[in-house]
Enzyme design. Structure first.
Site: not given
Ligand SMILES: [Zn+2]
Length: 251
Positions: A46-48, A113, A151, A161
């Site tokens: 994921h990215y935050t 993340e 994700h 993301d």
């Molecule tokens: Zn995510």
């Protein structure tokens, strides 16, 4: 009352209670010593979508606008690696979605993340730290290195993301995730792209969203129409020698 009695019993037998998992009252408990923690079979990146690691460490220990959230790891843009949930526990990062036959991704995965707001490139120290972490997780937890997804791959209708800037090719060159061979031939006449997307692991219920997720990952844009290069990539990913790497196996 029953609860109070249970608490009292636990206090009396504190060490025993602390180590006992809840048991099913409908069965006779005949414990075996031969077990360990359940192991995840997928890694979700994921990215935050936030601007600092401090902000994300707070969010991942409290909640975002949708409710309580967490991930197993957070990788800062300076390459620092934080762990928030033990590998054997179920973190709350994936939400609803599907990958292959897996419908409860939180139960089946490790969530990572990455500190990135979605508009800036991922930093070199961050990518190197992520590669070290993937090396550790796939080795230690025996997760197949190809089972690294984004994700957006598992929730194409809801998520974008880790986004179009994420260096999937670089990961693939280090042995993680899937990637087509550069010299793979064009897809044959009549090639069924939607079937191939399913075979790779995507839920194709929402066609445009699925294509967008595929393009985000393999073309670095959010296109919603497949072109000849997409078909070539999909064909390469579903060649017989690739099948079996793609959809996480149960074990
Ligand atoms: Zn995510």
């Amino acid at each position: 009352m029953k609860k109070l009695a249970a608490v009292a019993l636990c206090v009396a037998l504190l060490s025993a209670c602390a180590h006992q998992a809840p048991r099913n009252p409908m069965a006779t408990w005949v414990p075996s010593p031969n077990f360990d923690e359940r192991r995840p079979v997928v890694i979700v990146l994921h990215y935050t979508e936030q601007d600092s690691v401090e902000q994300s460490l707070h969010t991942l220990r409290t909640r975002n606008s949708g409710g309580p959230v967490s991930s197993h790891y957070l990788v800062g843009d300076d390459g620092a690696i934080y762990q928030l949930v033990a590998d054997g526990h179920r973190a709350w990062h994936a939400g609803g979605g599907r990958w292959g036959t897996i419908t409860d991704l939180n139960s089946a995965s490790i969530g990572i993340e990455i500190d990135n707001n979605g508009r800036e490139p991922f930093t070199e120290p961050q990518v190197q730290a992520l590669l070290r972490l993937l090396e550790d997780l796939t080795g230690r937890l025996r997760i197949p290195p190809s089972h690294v997804i984004g994700h957006s791959d598992l929730a194409p209708s809801r998520k974008i993301d880790p986004g179009p800037l994420f260096p999937w090719r670089r990961l693939a060159e280090a042995g993680f995730g899937i990637w087509p061979a550069d010299d793979a031939p064009p897809a044959p006449e009549g090639f069924d792209a939607m079937r191939a997307l399913e075979q790779v692991g995507y839920d194709t219920t929402h066609r445009e969203a699925t294509i967008r997720a595929f393009r985000l990952r393999f073309r670095g844009d959010a296109g919603t129409v497949l072109d000849a290069e997409d078909l070539r990539i999909l064909h390469a990913l579903t060649l017989p020698d690739q099948v079996g790497l793609l959809v996480p196996a149960s074990r």
